[in-house]
Write an enzyme that holds these catalytic residues in place. Structure first.
Site, PDB file in Angstrom:
ATOM      1  N   PHE A   1       0.799  -1.213   0.000  1.00 13.11           N
ATOM      2  CA  PHE A   1       0.000   0.000   0.000  1.00 13.11           C
ATOM      3  C   PHE A   1       0.841   1.277   0.000  1.00 13.11           C
ATOM      4  CE2 PHE A   1      -3.286  -2.857   1.743  1.00 13.11           C
ATOM      5  CZ  PHE A   1      -4.240  -2.628   0.773  1.00 13.11           C
TER       6      PHE A   1
ATOM      7  N   ASP B   1      -2.875 -10.583   9.628  1.00  7.12           N
ATOM      8  CA  ASP B   1      -1.690 -10.625   8.752  1.00  7.12           C
ATOM      9  C   ASP B   1      -0.416 -10.671   9.584  1.00  7.12           C
ATOM     10  OD1 ASP B   1      -0.322 -10.757   6.375  1.00  7.12           O
ATOM     11  OD2 ASP B   1      -0.266  -8.597   6.065  1.00  7.12           O
TER      12      ASP B   1
END
Length: 658
Positions: free
Chosen positions: A353, A467
Site C-alpha cells: 500500500f 496478517d
C-alpha cells in the site's frame, strides 16, 4: 446535438469491441505442452496408442458445442486411455472445435508418453493412462511468454489492484452457477490503463475444488508475474491469465452476452467504417470514464473529510471519529522536511500500500512515515482502518501510531521509529541470526504473545490482526518485539467469536487453514500465525518455501516429524546448539505445535499461551498433527517491509505443496 439512441450506442460498442478483439488476436498466447516422462512411453501401433488415437479424434469431433467441454475414456484394463478437452468460455463452437482438433493433432505428434497435456490459446487437451481424479495435488506451469512481459513502473498500486481483481474473478468462476466455471473481467488501474483477466476450471471438479485450484494458481501468479504487465499460469484443472490489453471476447448487445468468432481482419471499405465507429465510441467511453473518475474522487474526498475533520481524531465505542488531542495531524511540510522530501536515502521499505521512510522531526525525534499510494482507494481504506484500530491502543509490544497527515492526494501515517527494523531481517539472515541468543528469542516470543493477548482480550476492542508474520513484527533499540501494520485487522463485537469474509487477505505460510479455505477468521487464526512464527524463531527457517529443502514439504511437517520421532532438538537452530536450556526449548516447540493444529478448537487461546510460556510446571496437552496444507509451494515477496511493516496483501491461499 441529438442524443444517440441506446440501441444504436450498444451496436456501436459491439462493433468497437469486435474490431478491437480482431486486431489484438494476433497477440495470441503461444502453445504450451507438457509430456510427463514418468509413465512409460507408448508405441504408435500399440493397443494404448490406438486407443489414444481414437480418443483424441473423439474429443474434437464430439466436444459438446454448447458447453465446450468433453471428458471420455477408451479401451480396457492396462490399455485404457482417459481424455479431456476444455474450450475457453468466450469462444464460439466453431473456434472450440478447430482448437481442440489442432491441439489433439499436436499432442499426438509431440508426445509419446502415456500422460500429456497441451494448452492452446482457446482450449486445452489432455490424456492419461489413469483417471484425472486420481492425480495428486496441484502443479502449476508457466509458458515462456511470461518472461517476455515488461515490468510495471508503478508496481505497488498495480499489484494491490491486480490481486483484488483476480480474487474476485476467481469467486465468480467458482461460485456463480450460471458461468460454467469461467469468468472474465476488467478493472481500471489508472485513467489510461486497464487490467483484463480471465480464470477457468475444468468442469469435472466441484466448485469448491475449483476455488482451491484457483487459490493455488493465484499464488503462482503472485510469485511469477505480479510485477509484470501480463502473466499466465496453467494447470490440469484451472487456468489464469491477465494482460493490459483485451485478449478475450466480451461484447454485449441489448444486455445479452454474445459470442464472437475471432477471425482475420478483412481489408476493404468495412474496415474504414469500423474504424470510424471505433473513434466515435472512444469519445463516448472517454466521457463516461471522466464521469466515473469524478465519482471516485468525490467518494475519496468524502472519506478524507471524515478523517481530517476535526483536526485531531479519536474513535468512540461505535467506531466513529470524534475529537481528540491524542492523535495529532501533522502538516505535510513538516513531514517533508523530516524525510528530506521523501528522499530515497531515507526509504526503509516498500510494500502493498505504499512506501515507508525514516524521518527526524525538528525536536530530534525519529519517526517512520508510511506514505500510502496517492491513487489507491484500497490504500485509503487501509489508512482509515489503521487509524480506527490503533489510535487508542497502547501496549509495550505494539508499534505506536503518533500521528497522521492528509493533504491533497497524500495520506501519511507516522509511527515511532524502530531502529532494528523487522524480525524477518534477523531470523532469516545467518549473520544477524547469530546475534539472537536464546534469551533474546524467548523475549521476542513472549512479546508477540503478550501483544496478541492484549489485542484479543485486554484492549477495549477485540481485534484480530489477520496478517501476522515476521515482517510485521518490529524490533526496537532493546530488541523488544512490537506488532505493526493493522491495515487488514478487524474489530470483533463483545460477544462475537468468529467472522467470515470472501476477501481472504494475509500471507502464504501464515494463514490458518480455515481462513485460507473458507474465509473464517477468529482469534484462533492469529494463534495459528503466531505458532508458525514461534517455530520459525526457534529453527531459523522460513515456513514459506520450505519445500525446497529435502527435510519435509513444510516447516510444520518437519517439526511434527521430529517431534513424533522424539528428535525435537534437531529442530533447534544449529547456531543455538549447546547454549540454551533444553527443557525450555522443547516446551516452546511443544507450544508452537499446539498453536498450529488444524482444528481451531484444539489451539490454545493467547492467555493460555502466555501462561504456558511463563510456567515450567503447567501440564501441556499432546499436540495433534498440524495443518500442513496451507504452505506455499513457492512464494516471492516484494522487498521486505520495515518501519512500519508494509504488508504483502494477497487474496487467496495455496492448499497443497508440490
Amino acid at each position: 446535438m441529438r442524443k444517440i439512441d441506446k440501441d444504436a450506442l450498444s451496436a456501436i460498442n459491439f462493433l468497437m469491441v469486435s474490431l478491437f478483439v480482431i486486431s489484438t488476436s494476433v497477440r495470441a498466447e503461444p502453445n504450451f505442452i507438457s509430456c510427463d516422462v514418468s509413465p512409460a512411453n507408448y508405441t504408435q501401433n500399440s493397443p494404448f496408442g490406438n486407443n489414444l488415437k481414437r480418443l483424441l479424434e473423439s474429443l474434437w469431433s464430439n466436444t459438446p458445442l454448447s458447453q465446450g467441454f468433453n471428458s471420455t475414456v477408451f479401451g480396457n484394463s492396462t490399455d485404457q486411455v482417459y481424455g479431456q478437452a476444455l474450450c475457453r468460455g468466450d469462444v464460439t463452437p466453431e473456434v472450440c472445435r478447430d482448437c481442440v482438433q489442432n491441439a489433439s493433432l499436436e499432442i499426438m505428434t509431440v508426445c509419446s508418453t502415456q500422460n500429456a497435456i497441451i494448452w492452446h490459446e482457446f482450449c486445452q487437451v489432455q490424456y492419461s493412462y489413469r483417471p484425472f481424479y486420481s492425480w495428486d495435488g496441484y502443479t502449476g506451469m508457466y509458458p515462456d511468454s511470461n518472461k517476455d512481459e515488461k515490468n510495471i513502473s508503478d508496481s505497488v498500486g498495480f499489484v494491490v489492484v491486480l490481486k483484488d481483481f483476480m480474487n474476485k474473478l476467481s469467486d465468480q468462476a467458482a461460485f456463480n452457477p450460471s458461468n460454467l466455471m469461467f469468468a472474465t473481467g476488467k478493472t481500471k488501474i489508472s485513467t489510461n490503463e486497464t487490467i483484463y483477466g480471465f480464470v477457468q476450471c475444468t468442469r469435472d471438479i466441484s466448485r469448491s475444488d475449483c476455488r482451491v485450484c484457483l487459490n493455488s494458481e493465484f499464488g503462482d501468479l503472485d510469485g511469477c508475474c505480479d510485477y509484470r504487465q501480463g502473466g499466465t499460469v496453467l494447470s490440469r484443472n484451472c487456468n489464469m491469465r491477465f494482460q493490459l490489453y483485451p485478449f478475450y471476447n466480451e461484447p454485449t448487445v441489448n444486455g445479452n452476452r454474445k459470442k464472437i468468432k475471432v477471425a482475420m481482419l478483412v481489408a476493404g471499405p468495412t474496415t474504414f467504417v469500423l474504424a470510424g465507429l471505433a473513434a466515435g465510441c472512444y469519445v463516448i467511453r472517454h466521457q463516461r470514464s471522466n464521469r466515473t473518475r469524478k465519482d471516485e474522487e468525490k467518494s475519496q474526498s468524502a472519506l478524507l473529510q471524515e478523517l481530517a475533520n476535526p483536526p485531531s481524531v479519536d474513535i468512540n465505542q461505535e467506531g466513529e471519529f470524534v475529537s481528540s488531542q491524542e492523535l495529532p495531524f501533522m502538516e505535510l511540510a513538516t513531514i517533508k522536511a523530516a524525510t528530506g522530501n521523501f528522499s530515497d536515502t531515507n526509504k526503509l521499505g516498500q510494500g502493498g500500500f505504499g512506501t515507508v521512510y525514516k524521518g527526524i522531526l525538528c525536536d530530534g525525534k525519529e519517526i517512520a512515515v508510511k506514505r500510502l499510494s496517492g491513487k489507491s482507494w484500497q490504500g485509503l481504506e487501509e489508512f482509515k482502518n489503521e487509524v480506527i484500530l490503533i489510535a487508542k491502543l497502547q501496549h509495550r509490544n505494539l508499534v505506536r501510531l503518533v500521528g497522521c497527515g492528509i493533504e491533497g492526494e497524500e495520506k501519511l501515517l507516522i509511527y515511532e521509529y524502530m531502529p532494528n527494523k523487522s524480525l524477518d531481517l534477523f531470523i532469516f539472515d545467518s549473520e544477524k541470526r547469530a546475534k539472537l541468543h536464546w534469551d533474546i528469542r524467548l523475549n521476542i516470543i513472549l512479546g508477540i504473545a503478550r501483544a496478541l493477548l492484549y489485542l484479543h482480550e485486554d484492549s477495549r476492542l477485540k481485534i484480530i490482526h489477520r496478517d501476522l508474520k515476521p515482517n510485521n513484527v518490529l524490533l526496537d533499540q532493546e530488541m523488544v518485539a512490537k506488532i505493526s501494520d493493522f491495515g487488514m485487522a478487524r474489530i470483533f463485537g463483545e460477544n462475537q467469536n468468529i467472522a467470515n469474509t470472501k476477501r481472504v487477505v494475509g500471507t502464504y505460510g501464515y494463514m490458518a487453514p480455515e481462513y485460507a479455505m473458507s474465509g473464517l477468521f477468529s482469534v484462533k487464526s492469529d494463534v495459528f500465525s503466531y505458532g508458525v512464527i514461534l517455530l520459525e524463531i526457534i529453527s531459523g527457517k522460513r515456513n514459506s518455501g520450505f519445500y525446497l529443502t529435502e527435510h519435509a514439504p513444510t516447516l510444520l511437517a518437519y517439526a511434527w516429524r521430529l517431534w513424533s520421532d522424539g528428535k525435537e532438538l534437531e529442530f533447534l537452530d544449529p547456531l543455538l546448539a549447546g547454549s540454551c536450556p533444553v527443557a525450555e526449548v522443547v516446551r516452546c516447540i511443544h507450544i508452537g505445535l499446539l498453536c498450529v493444529q488444524e482444528d481451531p478448537k484444539d489451539r490454545p487461546n493467547m492467555s493460555s499461551v502466555v501462561v504456558l510460556l511463563g510456567s515450567e510446571s503447567a501440564t501441556l496437552p499432546e499436540p495433534n498433527q498440524p495443518a500442513f496444507s496451507v504452505s506455499r509451494v513457492a512464494h516471492i515477496e516484494p522487498s521486505s517491509s520495515t518501519d512500519p511493516s508494509v504488508k504483502n496483501q494477497v487474496s487467496v491461499s495455496s492448499v497443497s505443496a508440490r
